[in-house]
Write a protein that holds these residues in place. Structure first.
Motif, PDB file in Angstrom:
ATOM      1  N   PRO A 174       0.744  -1.377   0.093  1.00 52.26           N
ATOM      2  CA  PRO A 174      -0.066   0.144   0.088  1.00 52.26           C
ATOM      3  C   PRO A 174       0.961   1.356  -0.152  1.00 52.26           C
ATOM      4  O   PRO A 174       0.199   2.330  -0.616  1.00 52.26           O
ATOM      5  N   ASP A 175       2.062   1.272   0.693  1.00 53.56           N
ATOM      6  CA  ASP A 175       2.901   2.215   0.669  1.00 53.56           C
ATOM      7  C   ASP A 175       3.844   2.598  -0.589  1.00 53.56           C
ATOM      8  O   ASP A 175       4.582   3.383  -0.509  1.00 53.56           O
ATOM      9  N   LEU A 203      -6.083   5.899   0.533  1.00 55.72           N
ATOM     10  CA  LEU A 203      -5.473   4.819   1.071  1.00 55.72           C
ATOM     11  C   LEU A 203      -6.135   4.085   2.366  1.00 55.72           C
ATOM     12  O   LEU A 203      -6.138   2.965   2.564  1.00 55.72           O
ATOM     13  N   LEU A 204      -6.584   4.989   3.251  1.00 51.91           N
ATOM     14  CA  LEU A 204      -7.352   4.708   4.503  1.00 51.91           C
ATOM     15  C   LEU A 204      -8.721   4.093   3.933  1.00 51.91           C
ATOM     16  O   LEU A 204      -8.954   2.717   4.482  1.00 51.91           O
ATOM     17  N   SER A 219      -7.455   0.441   3.818  1.00 49.45           N
ATOM     18  CA  SER A 219      -7.399   0.367   5.382  1.00 49.45           C
ATOM     19  C   SER A 219      -5.952   0.559   5.999  1.00 49.45           C
ATOM     20  O   SER A 219      -5.372  -0.018   6.808  1.00 49.45           O
ATOM     21  N   TRP A 220      -5.151   1.560   5.311  1.00 46.86           N
ATOM     22  CA  TRP A 220      -3.788   1.574   5.518  1.00 46.86           C
ATOM     23  C   TRP A 220      -3.465   3.292   5.753  1.00 46.86           C
ATOM     24  O   TRP A 220      -4.174   4.074   5.068  1.00 46.86           O
ATOM     25  N   GLN A 221      -2.669   3.484   6.510  1.00 43.25           N
ATOM     26  CA  GLN A 221      -2.297   4.813   6.919  1.00 43.25           C
ATOM     27  C   GLN A 221      -0.669   4.718   7.380  1.00 43.25           C
ATOM     28  O   GLN A 221      -0.343   3.921   7.977  1.00 43.25           O
TER      29      GLN A 221
END
Length: 329
Positions: A152-153, A320-321, A325-327
């Motif tokens: 995700p990053d 992204l969140l 479900s990513w931060q």
């Protein structure tokens, strides 16, 4: 080219700082520092040596330049150090990879530097495409595209945002870097991947894939005839498109040599004139292995995509969140 040591790089890049005649006597007594992301002898060091070899032939005179390798290949640690060492006379320069700008974009807590204010001297800018087997399928909610992504990053994840913006259902398959993604596609485990190289079309042809869309940036299209991925959604959702294109830009920026924000205008002009010599040297290299060499206004324009408005930054982090479900930590 053999790996470079801390001693070898300064010898290769001697004469890397110049100034107009009125300031020459003072500056020739000085030293300069080139900050590099690690590891020693890695891609950043090799790229910096090639840049320096061209710059040295275009500068009016020299000072001693000391290279310092800091942190890992993402460039975050080196950029943080650069932010604390900035001087007003261009005595400190930084090799900035796209990953360092992307870390700032996604809100990585380690990225504590004002990268948008630094002055690009020259940049190596590669192509990036979305590709798969055969023609790009029509959107089908029942059979979403399985898109290979590192995580995700990663900047590649902006391609998933681009697909969302054009209404093409897709799901991410994480944990797949460049080679692993190609292998997964060959096994039928994914349907599409991102190719980011100096010659992505050639790479796609070699592994039997069809280029679908270019991961474009504003004002710069490097693959004529290949439609852009996110541009069509610009009128409806400009912040989200700017966010996607910032991710594309981070993916396409192999490295840039930047000056501090407060470098004097006359010294910036000297550096940029010298960068033209590097650009000439790069033009002689094989286009298959060498990304386009950008200098001056062209470099600034390309890199401006890395810095969307606050609305664009917020749009990417919220996406992204919500979507993954990513931060950032």
């Amino acid at each position: 080219m053999p790996a470079l040591t801390r001693r070898a790089l300064p010898a290769l890049v001697a004469a890397l700082l110049g100034a107009p005649a009125a300031r020459a006597q003072r500056l020739t007594a000085d030293t300069a520092t080139l900050l590099l992301p690690g590891p020693e002898g890695g891609p950043a060091a090799l790229w910096a040596a090639k840049v320096a070899a061209g710059l040295v032939r275009g500068l009016p005179h020299a000072v001693a330049l000391h290279s310092t390798t800091i942190g890992g290949p993402d460039g975050v640690t080196a950029a943080n150090r650069f932010a604390t060492l900035e001087g007003i006379d261009g005595r400190t320069l930084l090799v900035l990879p796209g990953s360092a700008a992307h870390a700032r974009l996604i809100g990585e807590s380690r990225a504590r530097y004002p990268v948008e204010g630094w002055l690009p001297l020259c940049a190596s800018w590669q192509g990036a495409i979305l590709a798969g087997r055969g023609p790009m399928p029509a959107p089908d909610a029942a059979r979403p595209l399985r898109l290979a992504l590192p995580g995700p990053d990663a900047p590649e994840t902006a391609a998933l945002l681009g697909l969302d913006l054009i209404g093409h259902p897709a799901i991410p398959v994480f944990g797949l870097g460049a080679l692993a993604a190609e292998q997964a596609l060959a096994r039928g485990e994914v349907d599409a991947l991102v190719i980011a190289t100096p010659s992505p079309m050639l790479r796609a042809a070699r592994i039997g894939l069809t280029p679908w869309r270019e991961l474009e940036t504003p004002g710069r299209r490097d693959i004529p005839g290949l439609p852009p991925l996110a541009e069509a959604a610009m009128q409806a959702r400009p912040p989200q498109v700017a966010a996607a294109q910032a991710g594309f830009a981070a993916l396409r920026l192999r490295a840039a040599l930047v000056l501090p924000a407060l470098t004097s205008a006359d010294l910036v002009a000297v550096w940029r004139r010298a960068a033209l010599r590097w650009q000439e040297d790069e033009a002689k290299e094989s286009p298959e292995n060498t990304a386009p060499a950008l200098v001056g206004a062209e470099a600034r324009m390309a890199m401006s995509a890395l810095f969307p408005s606050p609305d664009g930054v917020l749009a990417y982090r919220e996406w992204l969140l919500r979507r993954l479900s990513w931060q950032a930590a």
